[in-house]
Design an enzyme around this catalytic site. Structure first.
Site, PDB file in Angstrom:
ATOM      1  N   ALA A 137      54.013  46.892  40.548  1.00 44.95           N
ATOM      2  CA  ALA A 137      53.456  48.138  39.986  1.00 44.95           C
ATOM      3  C   ALA A 137      54.258  49.367  40.410  1.00 44.95           C
ATOM      4  O   ALA A 137      54.484  50.274  39.608  1.00 44.95           O
ATOM      5  CB  ALA A 137      52.004  48.286  40.422  1.00 44.95           C
TER       6      ALA A 137
ATOM      7  N   HIS B  17      33.324  49.887  39.937  1.00 42.34           N
ATOM      8  CA  HIS B  17      32.707  48.961  40.912  1.00 42.34           C
ATOM      9  C   HIS B  17      32.341  49.658  42.212  1.00 42.34           C
ATOM     10  O   HIS B  17      32.171  49.006  43.239  1.00 42.34           O
ATOM     11  CB  HIS B  17      33.658  47.787  41.200  1.00 42.34           C
ATOM     12  CG  HIS B  17      33.845  46.890  40.008  1.00 42.34           C
ATOM     13  ND1 HIS B  17      34.902  46.016  39.896  1.00 42.34           N
ATOM     14  CD2 HIS B  17      33.132  46.751  38.870  1.00 42.34           C
ATOM     15  CE1 HIS B  17      34.809  45.372  38.749  1.00 42.34           C
ATOM     16  NE2 HIS B  17      33.756  45.810  38.096  1.00 42.34           N
TER      17      HIS B  17
ATOM     18  N   ASP C 185      38.890  51.274  46.828  1.00 45.92           N
ATOM     19  CA  ASP C 185      39.657  52.098  47.766  1.00 45.92           C
ATOM     20  C   ASP C 185      39.808  53.508  47.197  1.00 45.92           C
ATOM     21  O   ASP C 185      39.481  53.755  46.039  1.00 45.92           O
ATOM     22  CB  ASP C 185      41.039  51.442  48.035  1.00 45.92           C
ATOM     23  CG  ASP C 185      41.942  51.389  46.807  1.00 45.92           C
ATOM     24  OD1 ASP C 185      42.411  50.277  46.460  1.00 45.92           O
ATOM     25  OD2 ASP C 185      42.163  52.445  46.172  1.00 45.92           O
TER      26      ASP C 185
ATOM     27  N   ASN D  76      38.909  49.182  41.682  1.00 48.34           N
ATOM     28  CA  ASN D  76      39.135  49.210  43.124  1.00 48.34           C
ATOM     29  C   ASN D  76      38.125  50.114  43.812  1.00 48.34           C
ATOM     30  O   ASN D  76      37.724  51.149  43.258  1.00 48.34           O
ATOM     31  CB  ASN D  76      40.563  49.693  43.427  1.00 48.34           C
ATOM     32  CG  ASN D  76      41.607  48.781  42.802  1.00 48.34           C
ATOM     33  OD1 ASN D  76      41.316  47.630  42.496  1.00 48.34           O
ATOM     34  ND2 ASN D  76      42.795  49.313  42.572  1.00 48.34           N
TER      35      ASN D  76
ATOM     36  N   GLY E 106      47.578  45.796  37.135  1.00 45.81           N
ATOM     37  CA  GLY E 106      47.259  45.079  38.377  1.00 45.81           C
ATOM     38  C   GLY E 106      45.888  44.461  38.401  1.00 45.81           C
ATOM     39  O   GLY E 106      45.217  44.496  39.437  1.00 45.81           O
TER      40      GLY E 106
ATOM     41  N   ASN F 240      51.671  44.145  35.023  1.00 45.04           N
ATOM     42  CA  ASN F 240      51.252  43.213  36.075  1.00 45.04           C
ATOM     43  C   ASN F 240      52.491  42.551  36.654  1.00 45.04           C
ATOM     44  O   ASN F 240      53.551  42.557  36.049  1.00 45.04           O
ATOM     45  CB  ASN F 240      50.312  42.162  35.454  1.00 45.04           C
ATOM     46  CG  ASN F 240      49.477  41.445  36.502  1.00 45.04           C
ATOM     47  OD1 ASN F 240      50.012  40.824  37.414  1.00 45.04           O
ATOM     48  ND2 ASN F 240      48.161  41.552  36.395  1.00 45.04           N
ATOM     49  N   LEU F 241      52.290  41.959  37.855  1.00 43.45           N
ATOM     50  CA  LEU F 241      53.411  41.251  38.497  1.00 43.45           C
ATOM     51  C   LEU F 241      53.857  40.088  37.620  1.00 43.45           C
ATOM     52  O   LEU F 241      55.034  39.750  37.549  1.00 43.45           O
ATOM     53  CB  LEU F 241      52.896  40.742  39.854  1.00 43.45           C
ATOM     54  CG  LEU F 241      53.897  40.372  40.925  1.00 43.45           C
ATOM     55  CD1 LEU F 241      54.812  41.541  41.215  1.00 43.45           C
ATOM     56  CD2 LEU F 241      53.174  39.959  42.207  1.00 43.45           C
TER      57      LEU F 241
ATOM     58  N   TYR G   2      32.817  44.464  54.962  1.00 35.70           N
ATOM     59  CA  TYR G   2      33.154  45.778  54.393  1.00 35.70           C
ATOM     60  C   TYR G   2      33.618  46.767  55.468  1.00 35.70           C
ATOM     61  O   TYR G   2      34.480  47.611  55.225  1.00 35.70           O
ATOM     62  CB  TYR G   2      31.966  46.335  53.593  1.00 35.70           C
ATOM     63  CG  TYR G   2      31.848  45.638  52.256  1.00 35.70           C
ATOM     64  CD1 TYR G   2      31.031  44.520  52.077  1.00 35.70           C
ATOM     65  CD2 TYR G   2      32.631  46.052  51.180  1.00 35.70           C
ATOM     66  CE1 TYR G   2      30.977  43.849  50.864  1.00 35.70           C
ATOM     67  CE2 TYR G   2      32.583  45.390  49.962  1.00 35.70           C
ATOM     68  CZ  TYR G   2      31.755  44.287  49.810  1.00 35.70           C
ATOM     69  OH  TYR G   2      31.728  43.614  48.617  1.00 35.70           O
TER      70      TYR G   2
END
Ligand code: BV8
Length: 234
Positions: free
Chosen positions: A219, A109, A94, A92, A175, A201-202, A56
């Site tokens: 995205a 999360h 981030d 995410n 994503g 999504n991709l 992490y």
């Protein structure tokens, strides 16, 4: 008067991929070199806290070298003009949504830039390394862990998310591979509420057949075009 349109968006690692943060399950993914059970479970932390903290710490350091991409900025623009209920749920950890200006945001999360003490319960924003650091409140060491939700741990804000899904008229998943529960089941809850569901999504995912509509492509392009359409209609 027709209810105002209620929007719930779920994002996953794919929205941050073009910012340079690796996804979990793609080639060269984040779990690369580590089995997820080795680094993202309470058992892993109990068995080898140093390995988990190093994993992490490396991700937290990488975060300071990347920027939000056009998809993050598009969602912040959409929130600013949306005249109904709006909730952005991100899997995410981030902080790219925040840095792009998103406000009505929930990290289901947890967050890489928060830490907590496993002994005294202290928790706060944390931007440095955690390995070898004593708890700033109780002074014990080793005691600090990242304030994220590992497998087998209870996700954050599920009641607030359930309330938003129960009344949503539009649900978009962006994503995410739709493999991690209970987030992977949000689309089903939205459909039961009568919402229109869109997957951005991709490429198709194992969850694709549970969405009404699909927008495939990177995205940064696909989310910006989708937001453009939604805001032009308002
Ligand atoms: C829990 C945080 C009990 C830390 C993560 C059924 C019900 C409930 C639970 C379970 C269940 N079945 C199994 C479980 C247990 C487990 C689970 O889901 N296991 C899976 C693997 C089978 N779930 C749990 O343990 C959860 N807790 O259940 O507690 C409970 C439940 C309810 C109520 C009370 C108690 C906790 C799960 C959370 C685990 N923590 N991370 C960290 O980040 O290190 S999971 C991790 O995976 C991340 O959070 C990540 O966000 C998440 C999901 O991954 P994705 O974001 O989807 O990323 P992925 O790489 O998979 O996919 C990327 C996608 O992007 C791809 O589709 C790709 O095509 C696309 N993409 C790539 N590039 C682009 C792109 N798209 C667009 N543009 C691009 N450029």
């Amino acid at each position: 008067m027709a209810d105002r349109p209620a929007l719930v968006i779920l994002t996953g690692a794919g929205i941050s991929a073009e910012s340079g943060l690796p996804t979990f399950r793609g080639a060269g993914g984040l779990w690369e070199g580590h089995r997820v059970e080795e680094v993202a479970t309470p058992g892993a932390f109990a068995r080898d806290p140093e390995l988990v903290l190093r994993f992490y710490d490396a991700r937290r350091r990488a975060l300071s070298t990347v920027e939000p991409n056009p998809a993050h900025h598009a969602l912040a623009r959409l929130e600013a003009v949306w005249d109904g209920p709006f909730l952005l749920v991100t899997q995410n950890v981030d902080d790219l949504h925040e840095r792009a200006g998103s406000k009505r945001l929930l990290h289901v999360h947890g967050e890489l830039l928060r830490a907590r003490c496993t002994i005294c319960g202290w928790a706060d924003r944390w931007t440095g390394d955690l390995l070898g650091v004593a708890c700033p409140s109780c002074g014990r060491r080793p005691a600090l862990r990242p304030d994220v939700v590992w497998f087998e741990e209870v996700p954050i804000g599920l009641e607030r998310i359930e309330a938003a899904l129960a009344r949503c008229t539009l649900f978009a998943a962006i994503g995410t591979s739709g493999q991690v529960w209970p987030a992977a089941g949000f689309v089903d809850r939205a459909r039961r509420a009568g919402a229109h569901t869109v997957e951005l999504n991709l490429e198709p995912t194992d969850a694709s057949d549970r969405f009404h509509e699909h927008r495939f492509g990177p995205a940064s392009r696909v989310v910006a075009a989708w937001v453009e359409e939604l805001t032009a209609r308002r």
